[in-house]
Enzyme design. Structure first.
Site, mmCIF file in Angstrom:
data_model
loop_
_atom_site.group_PDB
_atom_site.id
_atom_site.type_symbol
_atom_site.label_atom_id
_atom_site.label_comp_id
_atom_site.label_asym_id
_atom_site.label_seq_id
_atom_site.Cartn_x
_atom_site.Cartn_y
_atom_site.Cartn_z
ATOM 1 N N ARG A 1 0.317 6.558 7.377
ATOM 2 C CA ARG A 1 0.460 6.665 5.925
ATOM 3 C C ARG A 1 0.011 8.017 5.393
ATOM 4 N NH1 ARG A 1 1.465 1.465 3.951
ATOM 5 N NH2 ARG A 1 0.416 -0.247 4.985
ATOM 6 N N PHE B 1 13.934 3.941 10.848
ATOM 7 C CA PHE B 1 12.579 3.541 10.469
ATOM 8 C C PHE B 1 11.735 4.798 10.258
ATOM 9 C CE2 PHE B 1 8.290 2.001 10.695
ATOM 10 C CZ PHE B 1 8.371 0.860 9.924
ATOM 11 N N LYS C 1 17.517 3.275 1.346
ATOM 12 C CA LYS C 1 18.394 3.120 2.518
ATOM 13 C C LYS C 1 19.534 2.193 2.112
ATOM 14 C CE LYS C 1 14.770 2.315 5.758
ATOM 15 N NZ LYS C 1 14.360 1.721 7.044
ATOM 16 N N LYS D 1 0.829 -1.192 0.000
ATOM 17 C CA LYS D 1 0.000 0.000 0.000
ATOM 18 C C LYS D 1 0.871 1.253 0.000
ATOM 19 C CE LYS D 1 -3.221 -2.489 2.975
ATOM 20 N NZ LYS D 1 -3.595 -2.670 4.412
ATOM 21 N N ASP E 1 4.054 3.163 6.584
ATOM 22 C CA ASP E 1 3.314 2.937 7.822
ATOM 23 C C ASP E 1 4.151 2.315 8.922
ATOM 24 O OD1 ASP E 1 3.511 0.310 6.515
ATOM 25 O OD2 ASP E 1 2.168 -0.360 8.112
ATOM 26 N N ASP F 1 14.933 -1.004 0.989
ATOM 27 C CA ASP F 1 15.661 -1.228 2.236
ATOM 28 C C ASP F 1 16.709 -2.318 1.954
ATOM 29 O OD1 ASP F 1 16.249 -1.152 4.931
ATOM 30 O OD2 ASP F 1 14.512 -2.297 5.556
ATOM 31 N N GLU G 1 7.930 2.503 -6.232
ATOM 32 C CA GLU G 1 8.067 1.936 -4.887
ATOM 33 C C GLU G 1 8.251 3.045 -3.864
ATOM 34 O OE1 GLU G 1 7.790 -0.227 -2.736
ATOM 35 O OE2 GLU G 1 8.769 -2.127 -3.158
ATOM 36 N N ASP G 2 7.778 2.800 -2.661
ATOM 37 C CA ASP G 2 7.961 3.770 -1.592
ATOM 38 C C ASP G 2 9.407 3.806 -1.102
ATOM 39 O OD1 ASP G 2 7.803 1.204 -0.497
ATOM 40 O OD2 ASP G 2 6.249 1.682 0.969
HETATM 41 P P1 IMP Z 1 13.109 -4.544 1.522
HETATM 42 O O1 IMP Z 1 12.622 -5.801 0.894
HETATM 43 O O2 IMP Z 1 13.960 -4.797 2.717
HETATM 44 O O3 IMP Z 1 13.778 -3.606 0.546
HETATM 45 O O4 IMP Z 1 11.862 -3.861 2.174
HETATM 46 C C1 IMP Z 1 11.063 -3.039 1.538
HETATM 47 C C2 IMP Z 1 9.732 -2.918 2.235
HETATM 48 O O5 IMP Z 1 9.836 -2.889 3.672
HETATM 49 C C3 IMP Z 1 9.166 -1.606 1.827
HETATM 50 O O6 IMP Z 1 8.401 -1.730 0.653
HETATM 51 C C4 IMP Z 1 8.372 -1.207 3.041
HETATM 52 O O7 IMP Z 1 7.081 -1.759 2.956
HETATM 53 C C5 IMP Z 1 9.093 -1.817 4.214
HETATM 54 N N1 IMP Z 1 10.004 -0.850 4.863
HETATM 55 C C6 IMP Z 1 11.347 -0.835 4.826
HETATM 56 N N2 IMP Z 1 11.854 0.179 5.537
HETATM 57 C C7 IMP Z 1 10.787 0.850 6.040
HETATM 58 C C8 IMP Z 1 10.654 2.024 6.864
HETATM 59 O O8 IMP Z 1 11.623 2.688 7.286
HETATM 60 N N3 IMP Z 1 9.389 2.399 7.165
HETATM 61 C C9 IMP Z 1 8.295 1.735 6.725
HETATM 62 N N4 IMP Z 1 8.364 0.631 5.955
HETATM 63 C C10 IMP Z 1 9.607 0.193 5.609
HETATM 64 MG MG MG Z 2 6.388 -1.515 0.440
#
Ligand code: IMP
Ligand code: MG
Length: 175
Positions: free
Chosen positions: A163, A150, A128, A41, A157, A100, A96-97
């Site tokens: 959000r 975070f 990040k 979302k 969220d 990470d 994408e938001d």
């Molecule tokens: P990744 O697979 O580790 O790159 O994670 C990505 C997903 O984790 C994102 O699409 C977010 O939904 C969630 N996420 C990672 N870091 C944060 C944060 O700082 N705040 C909120 N959601 C996060």
């Molecule tokens: Mg996400």
């Protein structure tokens, strides 16, 4: 525990950067129809603002994934909702938001590339890089590189809340 949010990126900073990203995207796609794929979302606020700054034809698709398991070994990503249309011959922009570890985006890229788009690019509002585990990830458009904290707001969220903040802030907990 009391939650508090300390502002990291103001609404004004975000809007300015989104406008710049849209200009860059418009230059690159040069009038082609852009199929914007939003990851639910968290991506919806960014998609809504970014799309409205793009002058030219766009289409929307939505998908949803969730991650669980050990992220160090790539995590386990489940596809909760696939996009509805095909992507054959389309110029796809994944929106994408936040990136990470990169595991989620890696999974989504593989999934969408298998649908044979004519071109494929990734646009992430936040990155990040300190936390990156996935190898060989290309992010074509990045809004802001942020430290390993975070963050919430502007689509992101904590337990489904925050959000709707117009800004992005660092979430912390106090006794
Ligand atoms: P990744 O697979 O580790 O790159 O994670 C990505 C997903 O984790 C994102 O699409 C977010 O939904 C969630 N996420 C990672 N870091 C944060 C944060 O700082 N705040 C909120 N959601 C996060
Ligand atoms: Mg996400």
């Amino acid at each position: 525990m009391k939650e508090s949010v300390k502002i990291l990126l103001s609404a004004g900073q975000i809007q300015q950067r989104v406008t710049e990203l849209a200009e860059e995207i418009m230059r690159d796609y040069n009038g082609k129809i852009i199929t914007m794929v939003c990851v639910l979302k968290g991506g919806i606020i960014f998609l809504a603002d970014l799309a409205r700054k793009i002058r030219g034809p766009v289409e929307f698709e939505f998908m949803d994934v969730s991650s669980y398991g050990d992220e160090a070994v790539g995590g386990k990503i489940a596809l909760n909702k696939d996009i509805e249309g095909g992507l054959e011959g389309k110029d796809v922009l994944l929106v994408e938001d936040i990136i990470d570890t990169g595991n989620t985006v890696s999974f989504i890229c593989k999934h969408l590339l298998a649908k044979n788009p004519a071109s494929f690019r990734v646009c992430a509002l936040l990155d990040k890089p300190e936390r990156r585990l996935a190898a060989g990830l290309t992010v074509d458009y990045t809004g802001f590189v942020i430290p390993d904290r975070f963050v919430v707001g502007y689509g992101l969220d904590y337990a489904q809340r925050y959000r709707n903040l117009e800004y992005i802030g660092v979430l912390s907990f106090e006794e």
